[in-house]
Design an enzyme around this catalytic site. Structure first.
Site, PDB file in Angstrom:
ATOM      1  N   CYS A 187      -2.829   7.981   4.406  1.00  0.00           N
ATOM      2  CA  CYS A 187      -2.682   7.606   3.002  1.00  0.00           C
ATOM      3  C   CYS A 187      -3.958   7.819   2.210  1.00  0.00           C
ATOM      4  O   CYS A 187      -3.904   8.052   0.997  1.00  0.00           O
ATOM      5  CB  CYS A 187      -2.218   6.158   2.902  1.00  0.00           C
ATOM      6  SG  CYS A 187      -3.271   4.981   3.793  1.00  0.00           S
ATOM      7  N   GLU A 246       0.862  -1.174   0.000  1.00  0.00           N
ATOM      8  CA  GLU A 246       0.000   0.000   0.000  1.00  0.00           C
ATOM      9  C   GLU A 246       0.902   1.227   0.000  1.00  0.00           C
ATOM     10  O   GLU A 246       1.632   1.467   0.960  1.00  0.00           O
ATOM     11  CB  GLU A 246      -0.934   0.034   1.200  1.00  0.00           C
ATOM     12  CG  GLU A 246      -1.932   1.177   1.094  1.00  0.00           C
ATOM     13  CD  GLU A 246      -2.772   1.362   2.320  1.00  0.00           C
ATOM     14  OE1 GLU A 246      -2.693   2.444   2.930  1.00  0.00           O
ATOM     15  OE2 GLU A 246      -3.497   0.413   2.688  1.00  0.00           O
TER      16      GLU A 246
END
Length: 516
Positions: free
Chosen positions: A287, A253
């Protein structure tokens, strides 16, 4: 600032959970004050090697213990996380600078992930029967075998929830874990791990190592049977390359430049309040937080007025209670990046509608939530990830233009659509190039849906965490077929000649019955 449970005695107890043979330590600073929080022990490459060896021994017994045993242990850990939430909240706030409420999101997420994997692992991973090539003559089953020991590399910004989303499914699948914790988030991870150890997870099964990435990161990747990495795209590419050299699977990720579309049928005040949270939760150090807003011209005026007002109303502060809306950046490096991006934008002609300045009166790393307009491709914050409390707002002429602008990025982690019509919002969401898309919410809808996969497209990553997909990362499927003896499969040319006709007939019958 109210009292924190994270006192020197508690810190020392947590630090003892690190696998480290060296006497070397590094100072870790408290985000709210900039003062030294503790001296963190540093691991050496040989500590990583030793941790893998111990985890492999422990993993064999853990895998053999079975789903029922692992379920009981993980559900006890779930309860301990809730019982110890005040310590976990204090650790998260002290290390990351986020507010009490935003720290609570992490504790809630970690508990949800633990409960989900505990109760779901057997159903997803126990295996099942599959259609054989020749029914009755052959039977086929698929079994799942734990891959072994996973190497998990996690960042500082969401240490609790990001650790849980990789470590817990690995444990539920029967794997061990060697986790490299970022220095700034190590205490939170160790507090999380402590609850699992007390619940019955063998200490050797989940090892935590700390240290600089260039020094021990390679050892973590090389020793792993599967690699989980969360961090920047540049570092993720290096991790993927190293894993590929070992033919080791990986889930990554990585970075994002997440877009939010405001359509012209919204309630401007409500959309602005929701957008402000999407942009400035954890002061943008997330994020999946929003850094780009595209608003249709018909609603741009009302939305911008309400958005700026909502941003200015946010209460900044360093407290261990629920009295503030936004907290601090985590480190000096984060503050430097935010200041550079804003200064660069202003120097090239951008307009600051809100914020745009540091707040040293509140603490060393505080920075006001900042709204920019007039941002152009010449500016660093146009396409590059700021990872801080900075959002650029652009006015678009149509829904189609908004979709095209949102998709015009090398990243594709998260996106959002705000609309007064559920049908319209979902229709636009289906056209956005991102691993997760939220309608009338910034990120929490998809982020909290632990039964659904989470991850990125384009340069935002590979693979998925959460959901059945998150569990299946940690196992190898094994196909087991058995000849029943009802009919001998052909072995010679004469036997093939005799059975060719009946086998052709069988395939036609199966097609007619719509059988796979």
């Amino acid at each position: 600032m109210s009292h924190s449970l994270l006192d020197p005695r508690a810190i020392s107890a947590l630090d003892s959970g690190i696998t480290a043979s060296s006497t070397e330590t590094v100072p870790v600073l408290a985000s709210f004050t900039g003062e030294v929080l503790h001296a963190l022990p540093m691991s050496l490459p040989r500590d990583v090697t030793d941790a893998y060896a111990r985890a492999r021994r422990a993993q064999v017994a853990w895998a053999r213990a079975g789903f029922a045993h692992r379920r009981r242990v993980l559900l006890r850990a779930h309860d301990l996380l809730l019982e110890r939430r005040e310590l976990l909240l204090d650790a998260l706030q002290t290390e990351t600078g986020k507010t009490r409420g935003q720290a609570f999101e992490e504790v809630f997420q970690a508990a949800s992930v633990t409960r989900y994997n505990a109760v779901t692992a057997r159903r997803v991973l126990s295996g099942d029967r599959r259609r054989a090539g020749i029914p009755l003559v052959v039977t086929t089953r698929v079994r799942y075998r734990p891959k072994g020991v996973a190497g998990v590399i996690t960042p500082w910004n969401y240490p609790l929830s990001l650790a849980a989303m990789d470590v817990v499914p690995a444990l539920a699948a029967g794997c061990g874990v060697v986790q490299k914790a970022d220095n700034q988030g190590a205490l939170s991870i160790l507090a999380l791990r402590g609850a699992f150890i007390e619940a019955g997870v063998p200490a050797a099964l989940w090892a935590v190592v700390t240290g600089d990435g260039p020094q021990i990161g390679g050892a973590v990747t090389n020793g792993a049977d599967y690699v989980c990495f969360t961090g920047s795209t540049a570092t993720g590419i290096r991790v993927a390359q190293q894993a590929a050299e070992n033919l080791t699977g990986a889930s990554l990720e990585l970075g994002g430049k997440n877009a939010l579309i405001v359509l012209d049928d919204v309630d401007a005040r409500r959309a602005a309040a929701d957008a402000a949270y999407a942009c400035f939760s954890s002061l943008g150090q997330l994020c999946v937080s929003t850094e780009r807003i595209y608003v249709e011209r018909a609603v741009a005026g009302p939305f911008l007025r309400e958005f700026v007002a909502a941003t200015v109303r946010l209460t900044l502060g360093a407290t261990f209670d629920y009295s503030t809306d936004v907290g601090s950046l985590s480190t000096q490096a984060q503050l430097d990046r935010v200041e550079e991006h804003v200064a660069d934008a202003v120097a090239h002609g951008a307009t600051v509608l809100a914020g745009g300045r540091a707040r040293p009166d509140l603490g060393p790393y505080f920075y006001e939530p900042t709204v920019l307009t007039g941002v152009t491709p010449a500016m660093a914050c146009f396409a590059g990830e700021t990872f801080g409390p900075v959002v650029r707002v652009s006015i678009v002429e149509s829904e189609r233009e908004a979709i095209a602008a949102a998709n015009d990025s090398e990243f594709g982690l998260n996106a959002s659509v705000f609309s007064g019509s559920a049908r319209r919002g979902l229709r636009v969401a289906a056209r956005l190039e991102a691993g997760s898309v939220n309608v009338n919410e910034g990120y929490r809808g998809s982020f909290s849906s632990v039964d659904a996969p989470m991850g990125g497209v384009k340069r935002s990553g590979l693979g998925r965490r959460n959901g059945p997909e998150g569990l299946l990362r940690f196992v190898n499927p094994v196909t087991i077929s058995r000849a029943t003896g009802v009919l001998q499969l052909p072995r010679t040319s004469h036997e093939f000649e005799a059975l060719a006709g009946p086998l052709v007939l069988l395939t036609r019958v199966l097609k007619g019955l719509r059988r796979r």
